[in-house]
Scaffold this active site. Structure first.
Site: not given
Ligand code: RRO
Length: 292
Positions: A99, A127, A130, A190, A192, A263
């Site tokens: 990732n 990811n 950001c 999804i 968080t 998770g």
């Protein structure tokens, strides 16, 4: 066996990025971890181009139905990951998904190209939650921007490219569609939900002010978003959000996911992946006959 973007996986359950430290678990549990590894693929924590210390503490807040984290991406950077972590992660008995996160499409493309050269890495997950350094908006929250970024990254690898979507957006299905039309092989969701907790003095408790809410509290949000995305794209989906049991995983699969990532539950039970995969098998068998 499950086919996911050409990878053959033993079952549907993988880990959510950053929620299971396989290197620390190997230190704690030894080779037993390799013999009964809880996930059918391992997703690394997020790697950035340069090392990061992460956010100042406190970094966690427990809520009634989950937790808020404000970890802030502490990691060794790309070179540190390739030199120190990759050789250890390559010993895991399952495919490795790395990732990566960058503040621009160029950074993400550089990270992806570096991963692409390493045979130990089976797939790359972007990811995209950001903030964009130029616009201040989360890169993955704006479909047109996400499409541009994925278009920049796509030529950097022939390996499966998974785009991890943020739920903190007006229309997650539009973001998924943008990722798909730019060449993503899969989407995961999804991540968080942005959240805040106040300390006794009324000021934000977390060092990063806000954090990401995970755990059972977000399970039904995940279900709604996975269903919305499944209605709009044809690439495979990794469903993530508050899964604690096989029945929860089964719901995400019924909503359109191909894989399910666990998770927060692994903080409570490091073997949750194996348990949930087993329960999922039982659940699927029983659901064929509702009277069984
Ligand atoms: O490191 C984090 O604080 C973090 C990341 Br990169 C993420 O994608 N999701 C999250 O909840 N925390």
């Amino acid at each position: 066996m499950i086919d996911f973007c050409g990878l053959s996986l033993e079952h549907e359950i993988v880990n959510g990025s950053g929620t299971f430290d396989a290197i620390a678990a190997r230190r704690a549990f030894g080779d037993e971890l390799l013999e009964c590894f809880p996930f059918s693929a391992f997703v690394s924590k997020t790697i950035t181009l340069h090392p990061r210390a992460g956010n100042p503490p406190p970094r966690l807040w427990e809520t009634a139905g989950g937790m808020i984290n404000s970890i802030g991406l502490p990691n060794k950077g790309l070179a540190g990951y390739l030199e120190h972590d990759l050789p250890q992660l390559a010993e895991l008995p399952v495919p490795l998904i790395t990732n990566v996160m960058g503040a621009t499409g160029e950074e993400l493309a550089e990270l992806t190209a570096a991963c692409s050269e390493r045979p130990e890495i089976a797939a790359v997950e972007l990811n995209v939650s950001c903030p964009n350094v130029a616009t201040g908006l989360d890169i993955g929250a704006v479909p047109a921007e996400l499409e541009r970024v994925v278009e920049q990254v796509r030529p950097a690898t022939a390996k499966p490219l998974i785009v991890k979507l943020t739920p903190n957006t007006a229309d997650v299905a539009a973001c998924a569609q943008a990722a798909e039309s730019a060449g993503a092989d899969a989407v995961s969701l999804i991540n968080t939900l942005r959240a805040m907790a106040l300390g006794p003095d009324g000021r934000p408790w977390l060092g990063g002010r806000t954090g990401g809410l995970s755990g059972p509290a977000i399970r039904n949000v995940a279900l709604a978003q996975v269903a919305a995305v499944a209605a709009r794209v044809s690439v495979p989906i990794v469903g993530i959000g508050g899964v604690q049991t096989g029945a929860h995983a089964f719901d995400l699969l019924r909503a359109g996911a191909t894989l399910v990532a666990v998770g927060t539950e692994t903080f409570r039970d490091p073997a949750a992946g194996s348990r949930i995969a087993r329960e999922l098998g039982e659940n699927a068998a029983n659901s064929a006959n509702p009277f069984a």
